[in-house]
Design a protein around this motif. Structure first.
Motif, mmCIF file in Angstrom:
data_model
loop_
_atom_site.group_PDB
_atom_site.id
_atom_site.type_symbol
_atom_site.label_atom_id
_atom_site.label_comp_id
_atom_site.label_asym_id
_atom_site.label_seq_id
_atom_site.Cartn_x
_atom_site.Cartn_y
_atom_site.Cartn_z
ATOM 1 N N ASP A 1 73.968 6.115 -49.048
ATOM 2 C CA ASP A 1 73.570 5.170 -50.082
ATOM 3 C C ASP A 1 72.050 5.128 -50.134
ATOM 4 O O ASP A 1 71.367 5.921 -49.466
ATOM 5 C CB ASP A 1 74.173 3.780 -49.841
ATOM 6 C CG ASP A 1 73.765 3.169 -48.508
ATOM 7 O OD1 ASP A 1 72.705 3.554 -47.968
ATOM 8 O OD2 ASP A 1 74.504 2.316 -47.988
ATOM 9 N N ALA A 2 71.507 4.211 -50.921
ATOM 10 C CA ALA A 2 70.065 4.173 -51.128
ATOM 11 C C ALA A 2 69.285 3.852 -49.867
ATOM 12 O O ALA A 2 68.090 4.159 -49.776
ATOM 13 C CB ALA A 2 69.729 3.148 -52.216
ATOM 14 N N SER A 3 69.941 3.251 -48.878
ATOM 15 C CA SER A 3 69.242 2.856 -47.651
ATOM 16 C C SER A 3 69.440 3.846 -46.511
ATOM 17 O O SER A 3 68.989 3.598 -45.392
ATOM 18 C CB SER A 3 69.719 1.475 -47.198
ATOM 19 O OG SER A 3 71.084 1.522 -46.806
ATOM 20 N N SER A 4 70.089 4.987 -46.791
ATOM 21 C CA SER A 4 70.415 5.953 -45.727
ATOM 22 C C SER A 4 69.599 7.225 -45.869
ATOM 23 O O SER A 4 69.008 7.497 -46.918
ATOM 24 C CB SER A 4 71.906 6.280 -45.746
ATOM 25 O OG SER A 4 72.258 6.933 -46.959
ATOM 26 N N GLN A 5 69.575 8.010 -44.794
ATOM 27 C CA GLN A 5 68.931 9.323 -44.789
ATOM 28 C C GLN A 5 69.804 10.279 -44.006
ATOM 29 O O GLN A 5 70.349 9.924 -42.958
ATOM 30 C CB GLN A 5 67.555 9.258 -44.111
ATOM 31 C CG GLN A 5 66.505 8.507 -44.886
ATOM 32 C CD GLN A 5 65.558 9.438 -45.638
ATOM 33 O OE1 GLN A 5 65.790 10.643 -45.690
ATOM 34 N NE2 GLN A 5 64.515 8.885 -46.208
ATOM 35 N N TYR A 6 69.938 11.507 -44.547
ATOM 36 C CA TYR A 6 70.558 12.577 -43.767
ATOM 37 C C TYR A 6 69.534 13.074 -42.750
ATOM 38 O O TYR A 6 68.335 13.135 -43.034
ATOM 39 C CB TYR A 6 70.967 13.746 -44.665
ATOM 40 C CG TYR A 6 72.041 13.413 -45.680
ATOM 41 C CD1 TYR A 6 73.313 13.014 -45.282
ATOM 42 C CD2 TYR A 6 71.783 13.521 -47.049
ATOM 43 C CE1 TYR A 6 74.296 12.722 -46.220
ATOM 44 C CE2 TYR A 6 72.751 13.241 -47.989
ATOM 45 C CZ TYR A 6 74.010 12.835 -47.572
ATOM 46 O OH TYR A 6 74.973 12.543 -48.502
ATOM 47 N N ILE A 7 70.008 13.484 -41.570
ATOM 48 C CA ILE A 7 69.118 14.026 -40.561
ATOM 49 C C ILE A 7 69.771 15.229 -39.893
ATOM 50 O O ILE A 7 70.985 15.240 -39.653
ATOM 51 C CB ILE A 7 68.740 12.957 -39.492
ATOM 52 C CG1 ILE A 7 67.672 13.509 -38.546
ATOM 53 C CG2 ILE A 7 69.968 12.446 -38.744
ATOM 54 C CD1 ILE A 7 67.071 12.450 -37.633
ATOM 55 N N ALA A 8 68.981 16.260 -39.625
ATOM 56 C CA ALA A 8 69.457 17.445 -38.888
ATOM 57 C C ALA A 8 68.540 17.641 -37.690
ATOM 58 O O ALA A 8 68.662 16.959 -36.686
ATOM 59 C CB ALA A 8 69.487 18.661 -39.801
ATOM 60 N N GLY A 9 67.537 18.523 -37.820
ATOM 61 C CA GLY A 9 66.601 18.715 -36.714
ATOM 62 C C GLY A 9 65.685 17.525 -36.501
ATOM 63 O O GLY A 9 65.252 17.238 -35.382
ATOM 64 N N GLY A 10 65.369 16.823 -37.580
ATOM 65 C CA GLY A 10 64.552 15.617 -37.488
ATOM 66 C C GLY A 10 63.085 15.850 -37.204
ATOM 67 O O GLY A 10 62.362 14.913 -36.857
ATOM 68 N N THR A 11 62.604 17.074 -37.359
ATOM 69 C CA THR A 11 61.229 17.379 -36.954
ATOM 70 C C THR A 11 60.185 16.682 -37.815
ATOM 71 O O THR A 11 59.043 16.504 -37.388
ATOM 72 C CB THR A 11 60.976 18.901 -36.992
ATOM 73 O OG1 THR A 11 61.315 19.401 -38.292
ATOM 74 C CG2 THR A 11 61.830 19.619 -35.951
ATOM 75 N N ASN A 12 60.530 16.284 -39.025
ATOM 76 C CA ASN A 12 59.623 15.522 -39.875
ATOM 77 C C ASN A 12 60.081 14.074 -40.007
ATOM 78 O O ASN A 12 59.285 13.145 -39.894
ATOM 79 C CB ASN A 12 59.530 16.187 -41.247
ATOM 80 C CG ASN A 12 58.499 15.545 -42.166
ATOM 81 O OD1 ASN A 12 58.632 15.598 -43.375
ATOM 82 N ND2 ASN A 12 57.449 14.947 -41.618
ATOM 83 N N LEU A 13 61.364 13.868 -40.220
ATOM 84 C CA LEU A 13 61.886 12.526 -40.452
ATOM 85 C C LEU A 13 61.636 11.589 -39.271
ATOM 86 O O LEU A 13 61.235 10.430 -39.468
ATOM 87 C CB LEU A 13 63.386 12.591 -40.758
ATOM 88 C CG LEU A 13 64.085 11.253 -40.991
ATOM 89 C CD1 LEU A 13 63.443 10.486 -42.134
ATOM 90 C CD2 LEU A 13 65.572 11.483 -41.258
ATOM 91 N N VAL A 14 61.845 12.055 -38.060
ATOM 92 C CA VAL A 14 61.647 11.190 -36.897
ATOM 93 C C VAL A 14 60.190 10.750 -36.790
ATOM 94 O O VAL A 14 59.894 9.589 -36.485
ATOM 95 C CB VAL A 14 62.122 11.884 -35.612
ATOM 96 C CG1 VAL A 14 61.740 11.078 -34.385
ATOM 97 C CG2 VAL A 14 63.638 12.091 -35.644
ATOM 98 N N ASP A 15 59.258 11.672 -37.053
ATOM 99 C CA ASP A 15 57.839 11.297 -37.044
ATOM 100 C C ASP A 15 57.561 10.207 -38.077
ATOM 101 O O ASP A 15 56.829 9.246 -37.809
ATOM 102 C CB ASP A 15 56.965 12.511 -37.355
ATOM 103 C CG ASP A 15 56.867 13.479 -36.194
ATOM 104 O OD1 ASP A 15 57.220 13.080 -35.073
ATOM 105 O OD2 ASP A 15 56.448 14.624 -36.418
ATOM 106 N N LEU A 16 58.126 10.357 -39.268
ATOM 107 C CA LEU A 16 57.909 9.373 -40.320
ATOM 108 C C LEU A 16 58.505 8.019 -39.946
ATOM 109 O O LEU A 16 57.930 6.972 -40.256
ATOM 110 C CB LEU A 16 58.524 9.868 -41.629
ATOM 111 C CG LEU A 16 57.862 11.108 -42.248
ATOM 112 C CD1 LEU A 16 58.693 11.635 -43.406
ATOM 113 C CD2 LEU A 16 56.454 10.787 -42.720
ATOM 114 N N MET A 17 59.638 8.039 -39.272
ATOM 115 C CA MET A 17 60.253 6.788 -38.832
ATOM 116 C C MET A 17 59.422 6.117 -37.737
ATOM 117 O O MET A 17 59.262 4.897 -37.732
ATOM 118 C CB MET A 17 61.675 7.057 -38.345
ATOM 119 C CG MET A 17 62.632 7.449 -39.451
ATOM 120 S SD MET A 17 64.266 7.943 -38.830
ATOM 121 C CE MET A 17 64.828 6.416 -38.085
ATOM 122 N N LYS A 18 58.880 6.911 -36.829
ATOM 123 C CA LYS A 18 58.049 6.340 -35.758
ATOM 124 C C LYS A 18 56.821 5.650 -36.325
ATOM 125 O O LYS A 18 56.349 4.650 -35.769
ATOM 126 C CB LYS A 18 57.623 7.449 -34.785
ATOM 127 C CG LYS A 18 58.730 7.980 -33.890
ATOM 128 C CD LYS A 18 58.199 9.091 -33.007
ATOM 129 C CE LYS A 18 59.268 9.634 -32.074
ATOM 130 N NZ LYS A 18 58.757 10.759 -31.246
#
Length: 333
Positions: free
Chosen positions: A20-37
C-alpha cells in the motif's frame, strides 16, 4: 529510523496484497536501508521479496535474455551470457559500487536507486524530492554533482546508477506486475524527468513490483565502451558516464547507441543524435559533432559547468574506443 512492520511473502500475489502507500518492497536493501537510517524515507511496512522465485536468468524465445528482479549485480555481471553477449552491461555493473555491494544489490533495486543529492539526504534542509513544495536549495547551493540536462526549477538531482545507463543503451524492457496485472515498460519510459513532481523517480504505479528485465537479442558485443569519469578510482558515483555501442556494415555505422549518466534525472539519450551517426564512417570528427549535439540543451548551474566539456570529451572517447577497439582499457576513466 522509524518503527515498521516486516513481512516476507512467499508469492508475488501475496506480496502485492501487502503493498500500500505506506509500504516498501525490499531485497538487498543497499540503498533503502541507508535512507531509512537517515529518516529520508519512513515506510510503515517492509515487504521482503527475497523469498520469491525471481532470481533466474533465462533465454527468451526471441534470443534475448530475461533477468529476474532478484539476480544480484555480481551474478549478473559475471554471468557467461552477459560476459559474452552483453559486455557493455557487465562493464557498467563492475564500474559501480564495491564488490560487497554488488553481492547484495539486486537487479530491480538498481533501477530504483534514489539520487545522491546532498540535500535529499539532509533532512534538515528543504528538498522537493523528499518534501514536495519545500524548495530545491541545490539550484543555488552546492551543485557540482547535479544535472545539466532535463532538470527543472523543482529539481536538479541526477540518477546514480551505472547499470541503468547501459540498460538504456541496450533498450531493455522492464517487466512489472501489479494489482491490475502484468505490463512491460520500455526502459526509455521507465524513469522520469523531474518536471514539477520530482518526488516521483519512475512510472511505476502504486504497489507494482518489478519482476524482470528483458534484454533484446544481442547486437553490440564487438564495438562497445562504458566510460565512467569520477573523482576517485575506488567506489564513487559518476560525474559523467557514457555507454556507447556501435555496429558496422561495409565500413559504415549501421546502428549507434549513446547513453549518458551523471548528467540528468534519468539515463540520457537522443535518438536524433544516434540517427545522425548511422550510415557514416567512424571518425573523431563525426563523434565530436555528435557530442556537441547531445549537449546542445545543457543548462549548467553555478558549480557544474565543467560537466558540459567533460561530457563532450567522454562521448568522443567512448565512441572512438567502441569504433576502434579500445574496450580493453577498463571501465573507468
Amino acid at each position: 529510523m522509524s518503527p515498521f512492520s516486516y513481512h516476507k511473502p512467499t508469492s508475488i500475489s501475496e506480496a502485492l496484497s501487502l503493498a500500500d502507500a505506506s509500504s516498501q518492497y525490499i531485497a538487498g536493501g543497499t540503498n533503502l536501508v541507508d535512507l531509512m537510517k537517515e529518516n529520508v524515507v519512513r515506510p510503515q511496512r517492509l515487504i521482503d521479496i527475497t523469498g520469491l522465485a525471481l532470481a533466474n536468468i533465462e533465454t527468451t524465445a526471441s534470443g534475448g535474455l530475461r533477468i529476474g528482479a532478484l539476480v544480484s549485480n555480481a551474478d549478473l555481471a559475471w554471468h557467461p551470457a552477459i560476459q559474452q553477449h552483453y559486455p557493455l552491461l557487465a562493464d557498467a555493473i563492475l564500474a559501480g559500487a564495491s564488490a560487497q555491494l554488488r553481492n547484495m544489490a539486486s537487479t530491480a533495486g538498481n533501477l530504483l536507486q534514489r539520487t545522491r543529492c546532498y540535500y535529499f539526504y539532509d533532512t534538515g534542509t528543504p528538498c522537493n524530492k523528499r518534501d514536495p513544495g519545500s524548495g530545491c536549495p541545490a539550484r543555488t547551493g552546492l551543485n557540482r554533482i547535479h544535472a545539466i540536462l532535463g532538470a527543472s526549477d523543482a529539481c536538479v538531482a541526477t540518477h546514480p546508477s551505472d547499470m541503468c545507463v547501459a540498460l538504456a543503451a541496450l533498450e531493455a524492457v522492464v517487466h512489472v506486475q501489479g494489482p491490475a496485472g502484468n505490463r512491460q515498460i520500455a526502459f526509455s519510459d521507465f524513469h522520469r524527468l523531474p518536471g514539477v513532481e520530482p518526488a516521483r523517480d519512475n512510472h511505476l504505479r502504486p504497489a507494482e513490483l518489478i519482476t524482470a528485465i528483458e534484454l533484446p537479442p544481442p547486437a553490440f558485443a564487438q564495438h562497445y565502451r562504458y566510460l565512467k569519469v569520477r573523482d576517485r578510482a575506488s567506489f564513487a558515483f559518476a560525474l559523467v558516464s557514457v555507454a556507447a555501442a556501435l555496429t558496422f556494415d561495409a565500413g559504415l555505422i549501421r546502428d549507434a547507441r549513446v547513453a549518458l549518466g551523471g548528467v540528468a534525472h534519468k539515463p540520457w539519450r537522443d535518438s536524433a543524435v544516434e540517427a545522425g551517426l548511422r550510415g557514416q564512417p567512424a571518425s573523431v570528427a563525426l563523434f565530436t559533432r555528435a557530442a556537441e549535439r547531445l549537449l546542445q540543451g545543457a543548462s549548467p548551474l553555478s558549480h557544474n559547468g565543467f560537466k558540459i566539456k567533460l561530457a563532450q570529451r567522454a562521448i568522443v572517447r567512448a565512441l572512438s574506443d567502441a569504433a576502434f577497439g579500445a574496450t580493453d582499457q577498463g571501465a573507468t576513466a
